[in-house]
Write a protein that holds these residues in place. Structure first.
Motif, PDB file in Angstrom:
ATOM      1  N   VAL A  26      -3.610 -15.997  49.402  1.00 54.51           N
ATOM      2  CA  VAL A  26      -4.789 -16.247  48.567  1.00 54.51           C
ATOM      3  C   VAL A  26      -5.667 -15.006  48.519  1.00 54.51           C
ATOM      4  O   VAL A  26      -6.173 -14.623  47.458  1.00 54.51           O
ATOM      5  N   TRP A  27      -5.835 -14.349  49.647  1.00 58.78           N
ATOM      6  CA  TRP A  27      -6.628 -13.118  49.735  1.00 58.78           C
ATOM      7  C   TRP A  27      -6.046 -12.048  48.823  1.00 58.78           C
ATOM      8  O   TRP A  27      -6.779 -11.386  48.079  1.00 58.78           O
ATOM      9  N   MET A  63      -6.408 -13.201  44.986  1.00 57.62           N
ATOM     10  CA  MET A  63      -7.802 -13.095  44.540  1.00 57.62           C
ATOM     11  C   MET A  63      -8.263 -11.638  44.512  1.00 57.62           C
ATOM     12  O   MET A  63      -8.966 -11.225  43.595  1.00 57.62           O
ATOM     13  N   VAL A 118      -9.572  -9.836  41.161  1.00 56.67           N
ATOM     14  CA  VAL A 118     -10.892  -9.198  41.135  1.00 56.67           C
ATOM     15  C   VAL A 118     -10.746  -7.705  40.820  1.00 56.67           C
ATOM     16  O   VAL A 118     -11.478  -7.164  39.983  1.00 56.67           O
ATOM     17  N   ILE A 132     -15.290 -13.478  48.457  1.00 54.90           N
ATOM     18  CA  ILE A 132     -14.068 -14.284  48.522  1.00 54.90           C
ATOM     19  C   ILE A 132     -13.505 -14.315  49.932  1.00 54.90           C
ATOM     20  O   ILE A 132     -12.677 -15.148  50.251  1.00 54.90           O
ATOM     21  N   ILE A 145     -13.611 -19.408  48.460  1.00 55.17           N
ATOM     22  CA  ILE A 145     -13.517 -19.184  47.019  1.00 55.17           C
ATOM     23  C   ILE A 145     -14.451 -20.139  46.281  1.00 55.17           C
ATOM     24  O   ILE A 145     -14.366 -21.352  46.428  1.00 55.17           O
ATOM     25  N   PHE A 176     -16.670 -15.244  43.712  1.00 58.48           N
ATOM     26  CA  PHE A 176     -15.880 -14.426  42.791  1.00 58.48           C
ATOM     27  C   PHE A 176     -16.765 -13.401  42.100  1.00 58.48           C
ATOM     28  O   PHE A 176     -16.403 -12.230  41.995  1.00 58.48           O
TER      29      PHE A 176
END
Length: 91
Positions: free
Chosen positions: A8-9, A12, A16, A59, A63, A68
C-alpha cells in the motif's frame, strides 16, 4: 510492518509521486521508481511541514483524502526544491 502495508505504501507513494510530477511537469524525466521515491519522501515532508498546519497526517499515518493531499503537497514541494537545485547547479 506487514507485506500488505508495504505494498500500500509503494502504490500510494507511486500515485502521489506520479501526480506531483504531472503537476510540476517533470513526468518525462522520471520513471516509476523515482515516482515512488518522490511520493514516499514527499509524504514524509508533507507530514512534517504541512500536516501540523492542516491538522492532518501523511499517507504514512493512514490513508484519507487529507493525508493524500498533505502527501501530494509535500511531493510538489520536494520536486520544486529539486528543480530549483538543478537550475542553480547548471548556472
Amino acid at each position: 510492518m506487514s507485506i500488505v502495508s508495504i505494498i500500500v505504501w509503494l502504490v500510494m507513494g507511486g500515485l502521489v509521486g506520479w501526480i506531483a510530477s504531472m503537476i510540476m511537469g517533470t513526468d518525462a524525466q522520471q520513471g516509476i521508481v523515482l515516482n515512488i521515491v518522490v511520493g514516499i519522501v514527499g509524504a514524509l515532508v508533507g507530514g512534517w511541514l504541512i500536516g501540523p498546519l492542516l491538522g492532518a497526517g501523511s499517507i504514512n499515518e493512514g490513508i484519507s483524502v487529507m493525508s493524500f493531499v498533505v502527501s501530494l503537497i509535500g511531493a510538489i514541494i520536494l520536486l520544486a526544491l529539486l528543480t530549483l537545485f538543478r537550475r542553480v547547479a547548471k548556472h
